[in-house]
Design a protein around this motif. Structure first.
Motif, PDB file in Angstrom:
ATOM      1  N   THR A  42       0.826  -1.198   0.000  1.00  0.00           N
ATOM      2  CA  THR A  42       0.000   0.000   0.000  1.00  0.00           C
ATOM      3  C   THR A  42       0.857   1.244   0.000  1.00  0.00           C
ATOM      4  OG1 THR A  42      -1.718  -1.201   1.220  1.00  0.00           O
ATOM      5  CG2 THR A  42      -1.870   1.196   1.199  1.00  0.00           C
ATOM      6  N   PHE A  43       1.880   1.256   0.820  1.00  0.00           N
ATOM      7  CA  PHE A  43       2.810   2.393   0.894  1.00  0.00           C
ATOM      8  C   PHE A  43       3.412   2.666  -0.481  1.00  0.00           C
ATOM      9  CE2 PHE A  43       6.812   4.501   1.541  1.00  0.00           C
ATOM     10  CZ  PHE A  43       6.618   5.327   2.636  1.00  0.00           C
ATOM     11  N   ILE A 147       1.437   1.124  13.864  1.00  0.00           N
ATOM     12  CA  ILE A 147       0.479   1.117  12.765  1.00  0.00           C
ATOM     13  C   ILE A 147      -0.566   0.047  13.084  1.00  0.00           C
ATOM     14  CG2 ILE A 147       0.133   0.708  10.304  1.00  0.00           C
ATOM     15  CD1 ILE A 147       3.035   1.706   9.911  1.00  0.00           C
ATOM     16  N   ALA A 148      -1.803   0.477  13.239  1.00  0.00           N
ATOM     17  CA  ALA A 148      -2.902  -0.427  13.596  1.00  0.00           C
ATOM     18  C   ALA A 148      -3.623  -0.842  12.320  1.00  0.00           C
ATOM     19  CB  ALA A 148      -3.851   0.248  14.569  1.00  0.00           C
ATOM     20  N   THR A 149      -3.357  -2.044  11.864  1.00  0.00           N
ATOM     21  CA  THR A 149      -3.842  -2.512  10.571  1.00  0.00           C
ATOM     22  C   THR A 149      -5.287  -3.010  10.649  1.00  0.00           C
ATOM     23  OG1 THR A 149      -3.028  -4.755  10.985  1.00  0.00           O
ATOM     24  CG2 THR A 149      -1.498  -3.202   9.944  1.00  0.00           C
ATOM     25  N   VAL A 177      -0.247   6.283  17.271  1.00  0.00           N
ATOM     26  CA  VAL A 177      -0.889   5.072  16.775  1.00  0.00           C
ATOM     27  C   VAL A 177      -1.682   5.455  15.530  1.00  0.00           C
ATOM     28  CG1 VAL A 177      -2.515   3.209  17.268  1.00  0.00           C
ATOM     29  CG2 VAL A 177      -1.031   4.096  19.090  1.00  0.00           C
ATOM     30  N   TYR A 178      -1.368   4.819  14.396  1.00  0.00           N
ATOM     31  CA  TYR A 178      -1.942   5.191  13.106  1.00  0.00           C
ATOM     32  C   TYR A 178      -2.800   4.052  12.550  1.00  0.00           C
ATOM     33  CZ  TYR A 178       1.411   9.047  13.064  1.00  0.00           C
ATOM     34  OH  TYR A 178       2.127  10.180  13.373  1.00  0.00           O
ATOM     35  N   PRO A 179      -4.130   4.149  12.658  1.00  0.00           N
ATOM     36  CA  PRO A 179      -4.982   3.121  12.044  1.00  0.00           C
ATOM     37  C   PRO A 179      -4.928   3.211  10.525  1.00  0.00           C
ATOM     38  CG  PRO A 179      -6.162   4.369  13.738  1.00  0.00           C
ATOM     39  CD  PRO A 179      -4.908   5.124  13.427  1.00  0.00           C
ATOM     40  N   MET A 191      -3.624   6.166   5.162  1.00  0.00           N
ATOM     41  CA  MET A 191      -2.270   6.227   4.620  1.00  0.00           C
ATOM     42  C   MET A 191      -1.735   7.652   4.553  1.00  0.00           C
ATOM     43  SD  MET A 191      -0.659   3.479   4.192  1.00  0.00           S
ATOM     44  CE  MET A 191       0.709   4.154   3.271  1.00  0.00           C
ATOM     45  N   GLU A 192      -2.608   8.634   4.378  1.00  0.00           N
ATOM     46  CA  GLU A 192      -2.120  10.012   4.240  1.00  0.00           C
ATOM     47  C   GLU A 192      -1.340  10.475   5.470  1.00  0.00           C
ATOM     48  OE1 GLU A 192      -3.727  14.537   3.231  1.00  0.00           O
ATOM     49  OE2 GLU A 192      -5.081  12.816   3.087  1.00  0.00           O
ATOM     50  N   PRO A 193      -1.842  10.259   6.697  1.00  0.00           N
ATOM     51  CA  PRO A 193      -1.037  10.655   7.864  1.00  0.00           C
ATOM     52  C   PRO A 193       0.283   9.904   7.953  1.00  0.00           C
ATOM     53  CG  PRO A 193      -3.324  10.273   8.494  1.00  0.00           C
ATOM     54  CD  PRO A 193      -3.182   9.776   7.098  1.00  0.00           C
ATOM     55  N   ILE A 194       0.283   8.639   7.535  1.00  0.00           N
ATOM     56  CA  ILE A 194       1.510   7.845   7.577  1.00  0.00           C
ATOM     57  C   ILE A 194       2.522   8.380   6.566  1.00  0.00           C
ATOM     58  CG2 ILE A 194       2.489   5.548   7.185  1.00  0.00           C
ATOM     59  CD1 ILE A 194      -0.182   4.402   8.235  1.00  0.00           C
TER      60      ILE A 194
END
Length: 216
Positions: A42-43, A147-149, A177-179, A191-194
């Motif tokens: 995805t990245f 990263i919370a998948t 923590v990034y869902p 994905m945008e915040p990541i």
């Protein structure tokens, strides 16, 4: 941040198979089947850059992916490093020990390692192994990003509570923590915040210099 190119550079069992320590590296740790390969695909905006499988425990090597990006008119190169997944109950004790040694060898020796991200399933509380991994990450001086998948499998009304629960169990900062959803090669929610985080994390030494404008 725009992805210009992404490719698999090496699949290593032993440290002498690692690529040269010439660019910053960002490693990803987590349980088997937590979605590390899906995250990397995805990245990078690719369907099959990293192999994904319905069978846990398939990643048994340390996999290095070279990524070139353009951000604010500067181009940079770095690596994403997919570490073997831990916690696969059906694996033999010997196999689990081998995976642990492979993870530790990379984490303890790699001089270009900039950050280690822990991936957790947003649907569930972190396991004892997740807590142990996160403790090592923080105690080793890394920031403690999570990263919370599989956020797409959690109702929107419950995602924030699940995010806070993961942070509480790990002892993490909820803001770190990034869902993210679990489908690869599409415009993924979260994905945008990541991507913005990575834009901020890329060290100056990763820069290849200003992007060259094309001649017309």
């Amino acid at each position: 941040m725009k992805i210009l190119e992404a490719s698999l550079e090496a699949m290593a069992v032993h440290s002498d198979q690692y690529p040269p320590e010439d660019v910053p590296e960002f490693a990803f740790a987590g349980r088997s089947n937590v979605g590390k390969s899906t995250f990397i695909n995805t990245f990078a905006g690719r369907k099959n850059l990293a192999y994904t499988s319905a069978s846990p425990g398939k990643t048994r090597t340390v996999n290095f992916y070279t990524v070139r990006v353009e951000d604010h008119e500067r181009r940079s190169t770095f690596r994403l490093v997919d570490l073997p997944g831990y916690g696969f109950a059906q694996a033999s004790k010997r196999a689990q020990d081998d995976w642990a040694k492979s993870i530790n060898r990379y984490l303890q020796t790699r001089q270009t390692l900039q950050e280690v991200f822990l991936l957790c399933d947003l649907r569930h509380d972190p396991t004892a192994q997740d807590r142990q991994m996160f403790r090592w990450i923080v105690e080793s001086g890394f920031s403690g990003y999570v990263i919370a998948t599989k956020a797409d499998k959690v109702p929107r009304s419950k995602r924030e509570a699940q995010k806070k629960a993961i942070a509480r169990v790990l002892g993490a900062n909820p803001a770190q923590v990034y869902p993210m959803a679990g489908r690869a090669a599409t415009k993924i929610e979260g994905m945008e915040p990541i991507m913005k985080l990575f834009g901020a994390l890329i060290a100056p030494e990763a820069s290849d210099g200003p992007a060259k404008s094309s001649c017309t």
